[in-house]
Design an enzyme around this catalytic site. Structure first.
Site, PDB file in Angstrom:
ATOM      1  N   GLY A   1       0.824  -1.209   0.000  1.00 42.22           N
ATOM      2  CA  GLY A   1       0.000   0.000   0.000  1.00 42.22           C
ATOM      3  C   GLY A   1       0.855   1.254   0.000  1.00 42.22           C
ATOM      4  O   GLY A   1       1.916   1.310  -0.617  1.00 42.22           O
ATOM      5  N   SER A   2       0.408   2.271   0.726  1.00 43.56           N
ATOM      6  CA  SER A   2       0.994   3.613   0.599  1.00 43.56           C
ATOM      7  C   SER A   2       2.422   3.750   1.099  1.00 43.56           C
ATOM      8  O   SER A   2       3.104   4.721   0.741  1.00 43.56           O
ATOM      9  CB  SER A   2       0.113   4.635   1.321  1.00 43.56           C
ATOM     10  OG  SER A   2      -1.131   4.749   0.662  1.00 43.56           O
ATOM     11  N   THR A   3       2.927   2.815   1.945  1.00 42.34           N
ATOM     12  CA  THR A   3       4.338   2.911   2.319  1.00 42.34           C
ATOM     13  C   THR A   3       5.224   2.736   1.080  1.00 42.34           C
ATOM     14  O   THR A   3       6.353   3.229   1.050  1.00 42.34           O
ATOM     15  CB  THR A   3       4.705   1.836   3.364  1.00 42.34           C
ATOM     16  OG1 THR A   3       4.208   0.570   2.926  1.00 42.34           O
ATOM     17  CG2 THR A   3       4.129   2.171   4.731  1.00 42.34           C
TER      18      THR A   3
ATOM     19  N   LYS B   1       4.768   4.146  -1.671  1.00 38.66           N
ATOM     20  CA  LYS B   1       4.857   5.412  -2.384  1.00 38.66           C
ATOM     21  C   LYS B   1       6.235   6.071  -2.198  1.00 38.66           C
ATOM     22  O   LYS B   1       6.632   6.919  -3.003  1.00 38.66           O
ATOM     23  CB  LYS B   1       3.740   6.351  -1.916  1.00 38.66           C
ATOM     24  CG  LYS B   1       2.348   5.892  -2.366  1.00 38.66           C
ATOM     25  CD  LYS B   1       1.242   6.716  -1.744  1.00 38.66           C
ATOM     26  CE  LYS B   1      -0.125   6.221  -2.217  1.00 38.66           C
ATOM     27  NZ  LYS B   1      -1.254   6.897  -1.544  1.00 38.66           N
TER      28      LYS B   1
END
Length: 589
Positions: free
Chosen positions: A319-321, A323
């Site tokens: 997920g967003s980690t 990014k």
């Protein structure tokens, strides 16, 4: 008549020659046999005496003490406990009924079980292993003919569950089965000794001959980077989150971002290392359930799952980690700068697919720094599309994400990623914000460490060195490093933006007063989509301007609130509040 006499004389002469020849041969054979016998008696006597002794010796193994596992503070995490093995030698037993009665009572075994072994005709029959020393000494002092009590070693873990999935455990033969116990088997295992007893041809021990011992050689001690204080506190926080969020599991890893030393690794629920074959409550409950065919799950399958270390054995969509990786690739390739402007209406259309931002109302106009702070999906999708599939795949590879980390634990899982030719715009868009592929938690941490430490890709590890019984170092471990995966300029920009995430963005619950913290939150939905199952996580590091330590907390399938910034970031904050002052105090570099 004369012809017949001549023939008879010739036959007699031939017969005499044969007799003479046979006599000579016999004498020669006797001489050879005497020479051979003399040679064997004079020159080979020691060899044949040794062989005769071997034939009349009964041997019993003595286990060697296994090397200890010792943490960074000098605390022993894996040790040895003296136990006894009780055996019987059938040919030496004088009063079998008395032996059966005594062993049944002292060893808490059924009379039938003991009788079967006492009456079995064999050179040696083991009755019970891992008997506590007090009981073993009591049986030895009874001096029962035919009963042997040998001291032995059993692996002992002073802290039971602590770091169970890292340390691992040993089997009945004292060999490692999982974890560091198996990874460093060649250093930890010792050399067995033997007890040799002289017997007659019937196997009965000869009185007055005593026993001959070959002493065992202890294994070497393994020193590891794990810090018991950090491990204890990380375990406490993981258990707390596991209970309060009724999660399927909680993992916490703490690592040095500059050299890869792992200071703590927790994967709750953990198990008792001193009873590794006993199912803990969560798995014991599963053992009682049946499938649609009414069949119960195999105990061994449940044990294997109980022993699994989710930090390295399992993959997940980060997920967003993730990014952080997209930002680093975009900055390094020059397709984005911190000042670039974006507009987020709450979604972005890629080909024929509308992909939403987590904030459905949108973030409006924002620069790249605020896009990172807001964890804005459309911003990262745009950066990913600017890179293109081929270049993104290049950085994915350059950052080490396609490879295993090489951590010194068995069973590390590999990355699950699309082939380059199968990455279209939609796939590239989802990869850019951390979906549609899977990596291990440790793989994520290792790559991010390389992006914020100046571009050095490290190898995460526990093993530091090996010491012998005299505490002399016999081996120091070193690990591969890869320099220059990103430029120092990219590293500095990335550190700044990730510090802003904690100072003013979605990671503010990871803020620790008095310390500069960088980090990134994530809330990823597990497959199948729409299942309502999420993984909440937060990756933080400190100090933000000169990182030394990184922590990752992952909460699998929390009940109720499931956002990473709300439930995972506070876990890392509490961890840092305690361990950062401690690391400063001990002068940790």
């Amino acid at each position: 008549m004369t012809v017949k006499n001549n023939a008879a004389k010739r036959n007699m002469t031939t017969q005499k020659k044969k007799t003479f020849f046979l006599c000579i041969m016999s004498i020669l054979m006797m001489i050879l046999l005497m020479v051979r016998l003399g040679y064997l008696m004079i020159f080979c006597s020691a060899h044949y005496m040794e062989m005769a002794q071997i034939l009349h010796e009964r041997e019993r193994d003595i286990k060697a003490a296994r090397g200890r596992i010792i943490d960074a503070t000098g605390t022993v995490l894996a040790d040895n406990k003296t136990v006894c093995t009780i055996s019987v030698i059938h040919s030496q037993i004088k009063d079998p009924e008395h032996v059966i009665a005594v062993l049944s009572q002292e060893l808490a075994l059924s009379e039938e079980y003991v009788r079967k072994r006492v009456e079995k005709i064999s050179s040696r029959e083991r009755i019970k292993s891992n008997v506590d020393k007090e009981t073993g000494d009591k049986i030895r002092n009874l001096d029962l003919a035919g009963v042997k009590v040998d001291e032995d070693y059993k692996r002992y873990y002073p802290y039971s569950e602590l770091a169970s999935k890292v340390l691992g455990f040993t089997g009945g033969d004292n060999q490692g089965i999982i974890g560091l116990e198996v990874s460093y088997e060649e250093y930890l295992t010792g050399k067995k000794g033997q007890i040799l007893t002289l017997t007659d041809a019937r196997g009965i021990e000869l009185e007055g001959m005593g026993e001959r011992r070959e002493e065992p050689q202890a294994g070497n001690d393994l020193y590891v980077s794990l810090d018991i204080n950090i491990q204890k506190y990380a375990t406490q926080l993981a258990k707390q989150a596991y209970k309060t969020k009724q999660a399927a599991g909680v993992s916490i890893i703490v690592m040095n971002v500059n050299n890869g030393e792992i200071l703590a690794m927790v994967d709750v629920p953990e198990f008792n290392l001193n009873e590794p074959f006993v199912l803990i409550d969560e798995f014991a409950a599963l053992a009682e359930q049946t499938d649609e065919n009414g069949k119960k799950r195999e105990t061994q399958d449940l044990l294997n799952n109980m022993w699994r270390n989710g930090c390295i054995n399992d993959t997940y969509e980060p997920g967003s980690t993730f990014k952080i990786i997209t930002a680093a690739a975009g900055l390094e390739a020059g397709v984005v700068t911190p000042q670039d402007n974006f507009s987020c209406p709450g979604f972005i259309t890629v080909d024929d697919r509308r992909i939403h931002c987590h904030k459905r109302a949108g973030h409006g106009a924002e620069d790249f720094v605020h896009g990172v702070m807001n964890s804005c999906n459309p911003v990262f999708i745009t950066v990913g599309l600017r890179l293109g599939a081929e270049k993104y795949y290049h950085y994915f590879t350059q950052f080490g994400l396609k490879n295993k980390t090489g951590v010194d634990l068995p069973g590390e899982a590999g990355t699950i990623m699309h082939k380059l030719e199968n990455i279209g715009n939609v796939e590239l868009a989802t990869i850019s914000f951390g979906q549609s592929f899977q990596i291990t938690p440790l793989r994520l941490m290792t790559t991010v460490s390389g992006l914020i430490n100046g571009g050095k890709l490290i190898t995460p590890h526990f093993g530091v060195c090996v010491m012998n019984e005299e505490q002399n170092q016999i081996h120091e471990f070193d690990y591969p490093e890869t320099e220059g995966i990103v430029s120092s300029d990219t590293t500095e920009k990335l550190r700044y933006m990730l510090e802003q995430v904690v100072e003013n963005g979605g990671g503010k619950n990871g803020y620790v007063e008095g310390f500069r913290i960088g980090g990134k939150t994530a809330t990823s939905q597990t497959l199948p989509r729409g299942s309502g199952r999420y993984i909440a996580s937060f990756l933080g590091f400190a100090p933000a301007d000169n990182p030394k330590v990184m922590a990752l907390a992952i909460i699998d399938t929390p009940q109720g609130m499931y956002y990473g910034g709300q439930i995972a970031a506070p876990v890392v904050r509490q961890l840092f509040e305690n361990i950062l002052p401690y690391l400063e105090e001990i002068g940790y570099q």
